[in-house]
Motif scaffolding. Structure first.
Motif, PDB file in Angstrom:
ATOM      1  N   PHE A   1       0.817  -1.203   0.000  1.00 39.53           N
ATOM      2  CA  PHE A   1       0.000   0.000   0.000  1.00 39.53           C
ATOM      3  C   PHE A   1       0.858   1.264   0.000  1.00 39.53           C
ATOM      4  CE2 PHE A   1      -2.517  -3.400   1.654  1.00 39.53           C
ATOM      5  CZ  PHE A   1      -3.768  -3.208   1.105  1.00 39.53           C
ATOM      6  N   GLN A   2       0.301   2.278  -0.648  1.00 36.64           N
ATOM      7  CA  GLN A   2       1.000   3.556  -0.743  1.00 36.64           C
ATOM      8  C   GLN A   2       1.268   4.132   0.650  1.00 36.64           C
ATOM      9  OE1 GLN A   2      -1.132   6.179  -3.350  1.00 36.64           O
ATOM     10  NE2 GLN A   2       0.126   7.924  -2.813  1.00 36.64           N
ATOM     11  N   ASN A   3       0.208   4.189   1.474  1.00 34.93           N
ATOM     12  CA  ASN A   3       0.404   4.557   2.876  1.00 34.93           C
ATOM     13  C   ASN A   3       0.550   3.246   3.644  1.00 34.93           C
ATOM     14  OD1 ASN A   3      -2.211   3.984   2.121  1.00 34.93           O
ATOM     15  ND2 ASN A   3      -3.123   5.097   3.812  1.00 34.93           N
TER      16      ASN A   3
ATOM     17  N   ASP B   1       9.788   7.715  -8.096  1.00 36.73           N
ATOM     18  CA  ASP B   1      11.238   7.830  -8.213  1.00 36.73           C
ATOM     19  C   ASP B   1      11.657   7.335  -9.592  1.00 36.73           C
ATOM     20  OD1 ASP B   1      14.014   7.364  -8.150  1.00 36.73           O
ATOM     21  OD2 ASP B   1      13.969   7.223  -5.967  1.00 36.73           O
ATOM     22  N   MET B   2      11.838   8.280 -10.551  1.00 35.81           N
ATOM     23  CA  MET B   2      12.065   7.907 -11.957  1.00 35.81           C
ATOM     24  C   MET B   2      13.365   7.152 -12.155  1.00 35.81           C
ATOM     25  SD  MET B   2       9.630   8.278 -13.732  1.00 35.81           S
ATOM     26  CE  MET B   2       8.190   8.533 -12.753  1.00 35.81           C
ATOM     27  N   GLU B   3      14.356   7.497 -11.323  1.00 34.68           N
ATOM     28  CA  GLU B   3      15.639   6.804 -11.439  1.00 34.68           C
ATOM     29  C   GLU B   3      15.426   5.306 -11.178  1.00 34.68           C
ATOM     30  OE1 GLU B   3      19.989   7.274  -9.478  1.00 34.68           O
ATOM     31  OE2 GLU B   3      18.644   9.012  -9.376  1.00 34.68           O
ATOM     32  N   LEU B   4      14.700   5.023 -10.100  1.00 39.92           N
ATOM     33  CA  LEU B   4      14.412   3.618  -9.758  1.00 39.92           C
ATOM     34  C   LEU B   4      13.615   2.947 -10.871  1.00 39.92           C
ATOM     35  CD1 LEU B   4      14.463   1.355  -7.545  1.00 39.92           C
ATOM     36  CD2 LEU B   4      12.248   2.238  -6.787  1.00 39.92           C
TER      37      LEU B   4
ATOM     38  N   ASP C   1       2.792  -0.440  -4.580  1.00 39.23           N
ATOM     39  CA  ASP C   1       2.304   0.931  -4.717  1.00 39.23           C
ATOM     40  C   ASP C   1       3.285   1.889  -4.045  1.00 39.23           C
ATOM     41  OD1 ASP C   1       0.841   3.160  -5.184  1.00 39.23           O
ATOM     42  OD2 ASP C   1      -1.038   2.386  -4.336  1.00 39.23           O
ATOM     43  N   GLU C   2       4.103   2.549  -4.834  1.00 41.80           N
ATOM     44  CA  GLU C   2       5.126   3.482  -4.367  1.00 41.80           C
ATOM     45  C   GLU C   2       6.010   2.890  -3.268  1.00 41.80           C
ATOM     46  OE1 GLU C   2       4.109   7.512  -3.917  1.00 41.80           O
ATOM     47  OE2 GLU C   2       2.475   7.463  -5.353  1.00 41.80           O
ATOM     48  N   PRO C   3       6.728   1.817  -3.584  1.00 38.73           N
ATOM     49  CA  PRO C   3       7.538   1.159  -2.552  1.00 38.73           C
ATOM     50  C   PRO C   3       8.690   2.025  -2.048  1.00 38.73           C
ATOM     51  CG  PRO C   3       8.016   0.242  -4.709  1.00 38.73           C
ATOM     52  CD  PRO C   3       6.834   1.144  -4.879  1.00 38.73           C
ATOM     53  N   ALA C   4       9.135   3.013  -2.847  1.00 37.98           N
ATOM     54  CA  ALA C   4      10.293   3.797  -2.427  1.00 37.98           C
ATOM     55  C   ALA C   4       9.892   5.127  -1.814  1.00 37.98           C
ATOM     56  CB  ALA C   4      11.218   4.035  -3.610  1.00 37.98           C
ATOM     57  N   SER C   5       8.583   5.388  -1.729  1.00 38.98           N
ATOM     58  CA  SER C   5       8.152   6.686  -1.213  1.00 38.98           C
ATOM     59  C   SER C   5       8.517   6.827   0.258  1.00 38.98           C
ATOM     60  CB  SER C   5       6.640   6.818  -1.447  1.00 38.98           C
ATOM     61  OG  SER C   5       6.037   7.523  -0.420  1.00 38.98           O
ATOM     62  N   GLY C   6       9.168   7.919   0.599  1.00 41.30           N
ATOM     63  CA  GLY C   6       9.585   8.169   1.971  1.00 41.30           C
ATOM     64  C   GLY C   6      10.899   7.517   2.338  1.00 41.30           C
TER      65      GLY C   6
END
Lengths: 257, 302, 333
Positions: free
Chosen positions: A90-92, A216-219, A182-187
């Protein structure tokens, strides 16, 4: 495109979702290939998470269909879709905060074990072998994400990066054939993000299909085999990371020209 | 029990009168729920106790101390308002990281305390109170109408007028509305949301007290009435769409009339179950209420 | 993992075994019987509230269903008390499933109000359906239970029987918590979305635990009937539901032992208060039992404000035996 069988592992066919007149996903048709890492990118509010929620059964589609390996997923409940080999994060981050790290992963073995309520209450001895297997399989996954020595901590007390890792271990305990991240690298900081990238590639090497939403576009460009770009719920481009980086439509969507 | 064929026009009118009378009370209780809900997202399980406190205090002031009704009315309302403020200051405000479960149990604890205190002070008796202006029923198209019922309806109308004025034409009222819509945005624009929470408990307690004061001459108040009044009021609040006070007023009166009619036409023994049954039905079928749009379903969050 | 819990059950069994010798007085044994009945209901309620995270203010209704099924089937139809108790269990189970299906879709405040509404309706029916339930005058002449030809007719025998059931219920609960099903329930409490993404059928599991807790409550109600031998709607009002929640919350909702602690303490509280009032009377201070409710509320409020994890958690923290190595990371369980 659809004639290649590996291209059509997960097929979205004219998938549509409206929230009281607002179109979040607009007749989106998209295929995800088996055994690859596919990324779904797009500006904020483009409908990426909604697509995830539609595929994993958390939202019913307004119209259109979703198939996994030819089996229809649309309209099924999340726990049914999980039982068909679909894992997600999950994103959050949603770890079970009061349970230990190990217990979190053990919940992931829910579908790979079967003792019911009556047996659990009455005959705990009968459960032991199964409990042992659940525990062992869960430890394997904790080791894989590097959380083995945190097994007895409560999940809520872990730092965010570790919680994201834990979510993946938990979803992998399900032994899914496809994993939605869902956005695993966020934060996460740069070091943690790199570790996350390595982990995702490792999971792919096990033959598991990965669908990724990530900012994260690099990822994304680093690990993805295939990238789909959505904006306003519609597909605007699809291709290899190289193609996408050179695509003028994508640049427009991001820079809002 | 009455045969359906024998129901006359005046019977039906009588049910409506009785229904409107209790419906006004449900409406007021529901408005109290809504004020606190809008400011905090909390359902105050002690809402019914404000009504009981209002009724019992009024009885003591008018019947025991023989004070005139207008003075008692004002004193009672003020005292219960103060109790509402005290509740917020000492039980809601100090809780730093509340979970829904903890808040529910806290307001339940307050309701037990108020009930216990009321039992300690007033005992288990039901208390009579003299009607505001005579208890001789008037004849109204063949149905009987107590002057107190007119007081009740009149009070509701006045409160609704004051409510509309307060929320639309005063700065404080507008700030409260802003907080209800988006607390973070309201805080960013300089509104003291903590004070708004306290104010919502004050207003909610005050309205509850007034409901208790005006209904006591008709129902005779006792310490244990809070729970049922509270849950029926909540029924009205949900039926009207939680947080929507104009909806609550219509829903409260509707609930009262349905209850009175079914008591008259079916059986008065089951009267109390009717409102509860309607509450469950609404919660199950249409939790956004009869006036709420299903798109605005943020209420299921709680 | 659950070794500590088994030791706890063993210790409790020892205490239960010697209690009648320590308490010479039938009156106090009787108080301890009621304590056992509350423990039974609270253990079920704790599984629902503390582990699955679903509040219910409706459990007085299931206690009532058990009590009235036992009372009515034995007195009016001449059923064997055990059969009547079984029928009570079945009725509670079916009611719990039927009520649970629409109700458990709701969350938090809505769930609390809906279950409270359900309990109020059951209470209204008990009072109003005079032809069946006897209305406010209740049902009398309920027979006692008999176990292998041995009538449970002394307080000591009933004491042992009820507490044996509490121990069995604890054993079930402890096993359940440490099983796959128990983990699924705790997962629902933690995050419904995450739980269902891992294959937990949250709808069905919530209903099942609601039904199980209803069964515990129903058995407790049946035992009440066969012990007191006369019932009326009085003890089964919504205040009883509130009291049950109070017990679980005061002890600490996150542990089954918290529920037991809370049930024992609050069941004994009126006795403690009557001691207190005798003591106060010597100083010419009058204490009325009317104030008991006030004290319940004050205790509940103080616990919720200052010790939200409950008394048991507080006690546990002060004893190293029960606390794990790093207490500050510990929440729940």
């Amino acid at each position: 495109m659809t004639d290649n069988p590996t291209r059509s592992f997960i097929v979205l066919d004219r998938l549509r979702k409206e929230f009281g007149g607002v179109v979040a996903v607009n007749d989106l048709s998209l295929n995800f290939a088996k055994g690859q890492i596919s990324a779904l990118i797009g500006p904020n509010g483009a409908g990426k998470t909604t697509v995830f929620n539609l595929i994993t059964g958390f939202l019913p589609p307004t119209s259109g269909s979703i198939t996994l390996n030819g089996v229809n997923l649309s309209g099924k409940k999340p726990h049914r879709i999980a039982s068909m080999g679909v894992g997600r994060t999950f994103q959050n981050v949603q770890v079970f905060p009061a349970m230990t790290v190990l217990e979190n992963v053990m919940v992931g073995r829910h579908l790979r074990s079967r003792c019911g309520m009556a047996v659990s209450c009455l005959l705990p001895q009968a459960l032991r072998p199964e409990e042992k297997r659940i525990r062992e399989a869960s430890m394997v996954w904790l080791e894989a994400v590097g959380l083995k020595d945190q097994a007895d901590r409560t999940a809520g007390s872990l730092p965010l990066g570790s919680q994201r890792m834990l979510e993946i271990a938990r979803a992998m305990a399900l032994e899914p054939s496809v994993l939605f991240l869902d956005e695993p690298a966020s934060g996460l900081n740069a070091r943690e993000t790199a570790g996350m990238g390595d982990l995702i590639v490792k999971i792919k090497a096990m033959g598991i299909t990965i669908i990724l939403v990530e900012h994260d576009m690099e990822l994304v460009m680093d690990i993805s085999d295939n990238v789909a770009v959505v904006n306003f719920g519609s597909l605007i481009a699809e291709g290899t990371p190289k193609d996408i980086q050179a695509n003028p439509d994508v640049i427009n969507a991001y820079l809002g020209a | 029990m009455m045969e359906p064929s024998s129901v006359s026009f005046s019977d039906i009118l009588q049910y409506i009168i009785m229904g409107v009378q209790s419906g006004c009370i449900y409406a007021l209780v529901a408005m109290g729920f809504n004020m606190i809900y809008n400011a905090t997202g909390i359902i105050n399980f002690a809402q019914g106790e404000f009504v009981v406190l209002g009724g019992l205090l009024m009885v003591s002031l008018t019947m025991t101390l023989n004070l005139p009704i207008p003075l008692s009315f004002a004193a009672t309302t003020l005292a219960v308002t103060a109790a509402g403020v005290a509740m917020e200051r000492f039980t809601i405000n100090p809780v730093k990281n509340p979970t829904v479960l903890r808040l529910i149990i806290i307001t339940i604890a307050v309701s037990i305390i108020v009930k216990g205190a009321a039992m300690g002070i007033w005992g288990k008796n039901s208390y009579f109170m003299r009607h505001f202006s005579g208890s001789e029923p008037l004849d109204f198209l063949g149905a009987s109408l107590l002057p107190q019922t007119l007081w009740i309806v009149g009070t509701l109308v006045l409160i609704v007028a004051a409510y509309i004025y307060f929320f639309n034409h005063t700065m404080t009222g507008k700030c409260m509305r802003a907080c209800a819509i988006n607390r973070d945005a309201a805080r960013l624009s300089g509104i003291n949301d903590r004070r708004m929470v306290m104010l919502s408990f004050a207003l909610s307690a005050g309205i509850g007290a007034i409901a208790g004061i005006i209904i006591t001459p008709i129902i005779q108040m006792d310490y244990a009435r809070g729970a049922l009044l509270g849950i029926k009021g909540f029924g009205a609040a949900v039926l009207g769409g939680l947080g929507n006070s104009m909806g609550a007023i219509i829903a409260g009166i509707l609930l009262g009339v349905l209850e009175a009619a079914s008591a008259g036409l079916i059986s008065s023994h089951y009267m109390d179950a009717i409102a509860l049954f309607i509450l469950l039905l609404v919660l199950f079928v249409r939790p956004s209420g009869i006036f709420g749009s299903s798109a605005a379903m943020r209420l299921k969050e709680f | 993992m659950n070794m500590k819990d088994y030791i706890g059950i063993g210790v409790l069994a020892l205490i239960v075994a010697v209690m009648p010798f320590a308490v010479g007085n039938d009156y106090y044994l009787g108080v301890l019987v009621f304590t056992a009945l509350n423990c039974l209901t609270c253990i079920g309620l704790c599984l629902l509230l503390g582990y699955a995270g679903q509040i219910s203010l409706g459990h007085s209704a299931f206690v009532a269903i058990g009590a009235y099924a036992s009372a009515l089937l034995t007195t009016k139809l001449g059923w064997n008390p055990w059969a009547a108790m079984g029928a009570g269990i079945v009725i509670s189970l079916v009611t719990a499933v039927l009520v649970g299906i629409p109700t458990l879709k709701l969350k938090g405040h809505y769930l609390a109000m809906a279950t409270l509404g359900f309990a109020s309706i059951v209470h209204v029916v008990l009072v109003a359906a005079v032809d069946i339930t006897g209305g406010p005058s209740g049902v009398s002449g309920i027979p006692r239970l008999e176990l292998f030809g041995l009538a449970l007719d002394t307080d000591t025998r009933i004491f042992y029987f009820c507490w044996a059931l509490v121990l069995v219920a604890l054993y079930f609960a402890v096993n359940l918590i440490h099983s796959r099903v128990g983990r699924g329930l705790q997962a629902i409490h933690g995050s419904e979305d995450a739980a269902s993404s891992l294959g937990v059928n949250i709808t069905v599991d919530k209903i099942r635990i609601f039904a199980l807790s209803a069964v515990f409550a129903s058995v407790s109600g049946s035992l009440y009937s066969h012990y007191v031998l006369y019932i009326d709607p009085g003890p089964f009002d919504v205040m009883h539901s509130v009291l049950l929640i109070t017990m679980v919350a005061v002890g600490g909702i996150h542990s089954i032992w918290g529920a037991v602690t809370g049930a024992v303490l609050l069941s004994l509280l009126p006795e403690g208060l009557s001691f207190l009032s005798e003591g106060l009377a010597q100083f010419n201070i009058q204490y009325k039992t009317d104030y008991d409710t006030l004290i319940y509320g004050a205790i509940l409020l103080s616990i919720m404000l200052f010790l939200p994890e409950g008394l048991f958690d507080g006690i546990r923290r002060s004893f190293s035996f029960f606390s794990k190595t790093n207490t500050e990371t510990e929440r729940g369980q």
